[in-house]
Design a protein around this motif. Structure first.
Motif, PDB file in Angstrom:
ATOM      1  N   LEU A 111       0.820  -1.212   0.000  1.00 38.50           N
ATOM      2  CA  LEU A 111       0.000   0.000   0.000  1.00 38.50           C
ATOM      3  C   LEU A 111       0.860   1.270   0.000  1.00 38.50           C
ATOM      4  CD1 LEU A 111      -2.552  -1.627   2.301  1.00 38.50           C
ATOM      5  CD2 LEU A 111      -3.279  -0.329   0.301  1.00 38.50           C
ATOM      6  N   GLY A 112       2.189   1.087   0.061  1.00 41.95           N
ATOM      7  CA  GLY A 112       3.074   2.243  -0.021  1.00 41.95           C
ATOM      8  C   GLY A 112       3.362   2.627  -1.459  1.00 41.95           C
ATOM      9  N   ASP A 113       3.072   1.715  -2.386  1.00 38.89           N
ATOM     10  CA  ASP A 113       3.313   1.967  -3.812  1.00 38.89           C
ATOM     11  C   ASP A 113       1.993   2.349  -4.478  1.00 38.89           C
ATOM     12  OD1 ASP A 113       3.789   1.910  -6.497  1.00 38.89           O
ATOM     13  OD2 ASP A 113       4.225  -0.245  -6.607  1.00 38.89           O
ATOM     14  N   PRO A 114       1.853   3.607  -4.923  1.00 35.63           N
ATOM     15  CA  PRO A 114       0.568   4.038  -5.489  1.00 35.63           C
ATOM     16  C   PRO A 114       0.191   3.288  -6.764  1.00 35.63           C
ATOM     17  CG  PRO A 114       2.204   5.833  -5.545  1.00 35.63           C
ATOM     18  CD  PRO A 114       2.852   4.677  -4.873  1.00 35.63           C
ATOM     19  N   GLN A 115       1.152   2.613  -7.402  1.00 38.35           N
ATOM     20  CA  GLN A 115       0.864   1.880  -8.637  1.00 38.35           C
ATOM     21  C   GLN A 115       0.531   0.412  -8.396  1.00 38.35           C
ATOM     22  OE1 GLN A 115       0.386   3.512 -11.454  1.00 38.35           O
ATOM     23  NE2 GLN A 115       0.818   5.295 -10.155  1.00 38.35           N
ATOM     24  N   SER A 116       0.564  -0.048  -7.134  1.00 37.22           N
ATOM     25  CA  SER A 116       0.269  -1.463  -6.879  1.00 37.22           C
ATOM     26  C   SER A 116      -1.224  -1.722  -7.089  1.00 37.22           C
ATOM     27  CB  SER A 116       0.668  -1.838  -5.458  1.00 37.22           C
ATOM     28  OG  SER A 116      -0.180  -1.187  -4.535  1.00 37.22           O
ATOM     29  N   ASP A 117      -1.560  -3.001  -7.323  1.00 32.62           N
ATOM     30  CA  ASP A 117      -2.965  -3.367  -7.545  1.00 32.62           C
ATOM     31  C   ASP A 117      -3.833  -2.947  -6.361  1.00 32.62           C
ATOM     32  OD1 ASP A 117      -2.316  -4.384  -9.951  1.00 32.62           O
ATOM     33  OD2 ASP A 117      -2.367  -6.511  -9.353  1.00 32.62           O
ATOM     34  N   VAL A 118      -3.318  -3.180  -5.128  1.00 32.23           N
ATOM     35  CA  VAL A 118      -4.146  -2.848  -3.963  1.00 32.23           C
ATOM     36  C   VAL A 118      -4.355  -1.340  -3.841  1.00 32.23           C
ATOM     37  CG1 VAL A 118      -3.893  -4.893  -2.497  1.00 32.23           C
ATOM     38  CG2 VAL A 118      -2.074  -3.185  -2.523  1.00 32.23           C
ATOM     39  N   SER A 119      -3.300  -0.553  -4.151  1.00 28.50           N
ATOM     40  CA  SER A 119      -3.457   0.904  -4.066  1.00 28.50           C
ATOM     41  C   SER A 119      -4.464   1.399  -5.094  1.00 28.50           C
ATOM     42  CB  SER A 119      -2.118   1.600  -4.288  1.00 28.50           C
ATOM     43  OG  SER A 119      -1.253   1.327  -3.214  1.00 28.50           O
ATOM     44  N   LYS A 120      -4.406   0.811  -6.296  1.00 35.09           N
ATOM     45  CA  LYS A 120      -5.375   1.215  -7.337  1.00 35.09           C
ATOM     46  C   LYS A 120      -6.798   0.853  -6.915  1.00 35.09           C
ATOM     47  CE  LYS A 120      -2.219   0.810 -11.252  1.00 35.09           C
ATOM     48  NZ  LYS A 120      -1.785  -0.128 -12.304  1.00 35.09           N
ATOM     49  N   LEU A 121      -6.931  -0.334  -6.293  1.00 33.32           N
ATOM     50  CA  LEU A 121      -8.253  -0.766  -5.825  1.00 33.32           C
ATOM     51  C   LEU A 121      -8.791   0.204  -4.775  1.00 33.32           C
ATOM     52  CD1 LEU A 121     -10.343  -3.110  -5.928  1.00 33.32           C
ATOM     53  CD2 LEU A 121      -9.031  -4.237  -4.124  1.00 33.32           C
ATOM     54  N   VAL A 122      -7.935   0.608  -3.850  1.00 29.65           N
ATOM     55  CA  VAL A 122      -8.341   1.548  -2.799  1.00 29.65           C
ATOM     56  C   VAL A 122      -8.770   2.875  -3.420  1.00 29.65           C
ATOM     57  CG1 VAL A 122      -7.499   2.923  -0.855  1.00 29.65           C
ATOM     58  CG2 VAL A 122      -6.952   0.493  -0.976  1.00 29.65           C
ATOM     59  N   ALA A 123      -7.984   3.342  -4.418  1.00 30.32           N
ATOM     60  CA  ALA A 123      -8.306   4.623  -5.061  1.00 30.32           C
ATOM     61  C   ALA A 123      -9.637   4.529  -5.801  1.00 30.32           C
ATOM     62  CB  ALA A 123      -7.181   5.015  -6.006  1.00 30.32           C
ATOM     63  N   ALA A 124      -9.855   3.399  -6.495  1.00 29.96           N
ATOM     64  CA  ALA A 124     -11.062   3.265  -7.306  1.00 29.96           C
ATOM     65  C   ALA A 124     -12.322   3.148  -6.449  1.00 29.96           C
ATOM     66  CB  ALA A 124     -10.937   2.039  -8.214  1.00 29.96           C
ATOM     67  N   ARG A 125     -12.195   2.503  -5.306  1.00 29.03           N
ATOM     68  CA  ARG A 125     -13.384   2.212  -4.499  1.00 29.03           C
ATOM     69  C   ARG A 125     -13.543   3.124  -3.289  1.00 29.03           C
ATOM     70  NH1 ARG A 125     -15.161  -2.927  -4.166  1.00 29.03           N
ATOM     71  NH2 ARG A 125     -16.611  -2.061  -2.647  1.00 29.03           N
ATOM     72  N   GLY A 126     -12.674   4.085  -3.123  1.00 30.86           N
ATOM     73  CA  GLY A 126     -12.797   4.973  -1.960  1.00 30.86           C
ATOM     74  C   GLY A 126     -12.485   4.259  -0.657  1.00 30.86           C
ATOM     75  N   GLY A 127     -11.418   3.484  -0.653  1.00 30.27           N
ATOM     76  CA  GLY A 127     -11.026   2.759   0.564  1.00 30.27           C
ATOM     77  C   GLY A 127     -10.665   3.719   1.681  1.00 30.27           C
ATOM     78  N   TYR A 128     -10.955   3.314   2.925  1.00 30.03           N
ATOM     79  CA  TYR A 128     -10.748   4.221   4.051  1.00 30.03           C
ATOM     80  C   TYR A 128     -10.011   3.526   5.191  1.00 30.03           C
ATOM     81  CZ  TYR A 128     -14.935   1.833   5.801  1.00 30.03           C
ATOM     82  OH  TYR A 128     -15.838   0.885   6.196  1.00 30.03           O
ATOM     83  N   ALA A 129      -9.486   4.353   6.095  1.00 25.67           N
ATOM     84  CA  ALA A 129      -8.813   3.860   7.301  1.00 25.67           C
ATOM     85  C   ALA A 129      -9.793   3.867   8.460  1.00 25.67           C
ATOM     86  CB  ALA A 129      -7.617   4.742   7.625  1.00 25.67           C
ATOM     87  N   LEU A 130      -9.568   2.971   9.445  1.00 26.25           N
ATOM     88  CA  LEU A 130     -10.440   2.918  10.624  1.00 26.25           C
ATOM     89  C   LEU A 130      -9.936   3.889  11.692  1.00 26.25           C
ATOM     90  CD1 LEU A 130     -10.925  -0.948  11.018  1.00 26.25           C
ATOM     91  CD2 LEU A 130     -12.229   0.650   9.605  1.00 26.25           C
TER      92      LEU A 130
END
Lengths: 250, 319
Positions: free
Chosen positions: A179-198
């Motif tokens: 999640l430290g790499d903005p180009q990783s699959d998980v980072s893209k998924l978070v960006a696309a879906r509005g992922g949030y922190a607790l």
């Protein structure tokens, strides 16, 4: 040293949990328990496992919540897996008096050295997310390792080198990556879906992200229509039935 | 939070011991109390007994007490570690001061400076103890500005009552000043406790079930409630962090703590100013017993009443 890493790497390994597709089956919790009870933090001790009040160490806990908007008359049932978020500013690390609790410089994973832990439980007080569990039998604290003995294990096929909770999830609700790499699959998924922190207000800067349930589509708000059937009509019945109907209706 | 008896005894006993140590140094240096042999043995004996038994008691809640020495290593980042280091450092000057007082019959001058350094370290130890709690953002009832000042004042308060008992027992020095000091700190302690409880009841919630789950955005007036717990029985989190007491008990116990720990002792100590000297020992002893009962109640409440944000995942709505 239980200060946080002085020169943290850009790599931040973590999980992304999709609350839209989690069905609350607890498979992540069970497979986590199975892998980790013989892993780095082994054993995940159970107390009174077959008795009246079973209790034990688990790194995953699946809650079920109802998100209600009483004014709008809507509610959603959401299954919510809870585990360590491997925070950037992990308070469980800095409160530790012994140096047993630490955050890895290379990938940000938060771990416990159970050989020097004194079991003071202060880390569990400092964690807002309940990620720290106490092993009553061994007298030390235990926690999610992000399956550090699995994700770097070169004896496993590449596709298996993900945490046990991720590889076992039958619906694909859990993703693992950097999640430290903005180009990783998980980072893209978070960006696309509005992922949030607790609980961002706690200032722990968690690495893990949660993806919100997708909004309900309009038109689905009514209950499905009931099948229409008329008890009072003899249309389409046989001759005898129609005659009986006529006699009784008279 | 679970109110562990070992930790309640630890904070109350070490607080009183360190407070007494502080007053012994101040009174010795100012020449208000002579370096009396028997008084010195009783006073330092009592102070060291309270401190050592308290520190030992604090290791009672450890899972691995035999590894307790490891807790001294992380003083750069951890308040618990700092507390351990300061506690051990303070034994040096306080021990020397006690020896000089008891063996050499000296308690001022150069010896007095050692005593004051020891007293300073004692107060720093009490402050470090309070910061173990006050530094936890997850427990708003503890990360409160009245917590550290409360620990320091109640340490000096219980220490002054012990000093009064000792002076009454050995009839050493004039007791007029320690009576005034005890009344002052008993009043201050009670006021701080009231301000602390007031602040707890008025501060807005820091976290909610909505921020904990992020599920508030699903509706304009989103509320989140738990439908199903992850487990049927209480787990470690609920046993340690989910401790609940009935609200009416909390209210009654607050009043009890205030009356037992502050108001009754204050009245008892105040009567000493007018009573004949032969009453000073039983009355000050009685005040000490009430302070001990009151502080134990107050400390129990400090733990039992404190809510941890992890309980937001288990049905609490805001903390």
């Amino acid at each position: 040293m239980t200060s946080l890493p002085q020169n943290p790497s850009k790599v931040k390994l973590g999980l992304v949990i999709d609350l839209d597709i989690c069905v609350g089956c607890h498979a992540c919790a069970v497979n986590c328990k199975e892998w980790n009870t013989s892993g780095t933090m082994a054993p995940l001790t159970d107390m009174d496992p077959y008795g009246a009040q079973p209790d034990g160490v688990w790194f995953n806990r699946v809650h079920t919540y109802e998100a209600v908007d009483e004014a709008a008359g809507t509610s959603r049932t959401v299954h919510f897996p809870r585990s360590c978020l491997h925070c950037d500013d992990a308070p469980c690390v800095t409160v530790c008096p012994t140096g047993a609790s630490y955050k890895r410089e290379d990938d940000g994973i938060v771990l416990i050295n159970t050989d020097i832990c004194i079991g003071c439980k202060l880390c569990s007080w400092a964690c807002p997310y309940g990620a720290r569990e106490y092993d009553e039998d061994e007298g030390v604290m235990k926690k999610c390792t992000l399956c550090i003995d699995k994700i770097y294990n070169e004896n496993l096929p590449v596709e298996s080198r993900v945490p046990a909770c991720v590889s076992t999830c039958p619906t694909g609700a859990r993703s693992f990556g950097d999640l430290g790499d903005p180009q990783s699959d998980v980072s893209k998924l978070v960006a696309a879906r509005g992922g949030y922190a607790l609980m961002p207000e706690q200032g722990t800067a968690p690495v893990n992200r949660y993806l919100p349930p997708r909004p309900k589509k309009l038109g689905e708000r009514h209950a499905p229509r009931m099948l229409e059937h008329h008890d009072d009509s003899a249309d389409g019945a046989g001759l005898l039935a129609r005659w009986v109907d006529k006699v009784l209706s008279a | 939070m679970h109110p562990a008896k070992s930790v309640i005894y630890f904070t109350v006993a070490t607080g009183a011991g360190y407070g007494l140590m502080g007053w012994l140094a101040v009174f010795g240096v100012l020449g208000l109390v002579p370096a009396d042999h028997a008084f010195g043995i009783a006073a330092f004996g009592l102070a060291f007994f309270l401190i050592v038994s308290g520190l030992l008691s604090s290791t009672g809640h450890l899972g691995r007490p035999e590894r307790a020495w490891r807790a001294l290593s992380q003083w750069r980042s951890s308040w618990l570690s700092r507390e351990g280091v300061l506690a051990i450092l303070s034994f040096g000057p306080t021990g020397l001061y006690a020896l000089a007082w008891v063996l050499l019959g000296q308690n001022s001058g150069l010896v007095g400076i050692i005593g004051l350094v020891g007293a300073g370290l004692c107060m720093m130890t009490v402050f470090a103890t309070s910061m173990i709690y006050a530094s936890l953002k997850t427990i708003p009832g503890w990360s409160n500005r009245w917590v550290s000042i409360g620990y320091l004042v109640m340490s000096l308060m219980s220490g002054s009552v012990l000093m009064l008992v000792l002076q009454s027992t050995f009839t050493v020095g004039a007791s007029g000043l320690i009576i005034k000091i005890a009344i002052f700190f008993l009043a201050l302690g009670g006021i701080i406790k009231l301000l602390y409880w007031h602040s707890l009841s008025t501060l807005p919630a820091r976290s909610t079930a909505t921020t904990a789950t992020g599920l508030g955005g699903l509706g304009a007036n989103g509320q989140v409630r738990m439908v199903e717990s992850p487990h049927s029985e209480d787990n470690f989190l609920l046993k340690e962090m989910g401790y609940k007491i009935a609200r009416k008990h909390a209210h009654a116990l607050k009043r009890l703590a205030l009356v037992l720990g502050f108001i009754i002792p204050m009245a008892l100590v105040a009567t000493l100013a007018v009573l004949a000297p032969e009453y000073s020992l039983p009355v000050s002893l009685l005040a000490m017993v009430f302070v001990a009962l009151g502080l134990a109640t107050e400390r129990w409440l400090f733990f039992a009443e404190a809510k941890h944000v992890v309980t937001l995942y288990y049905g609490e709505t805001e903390i």
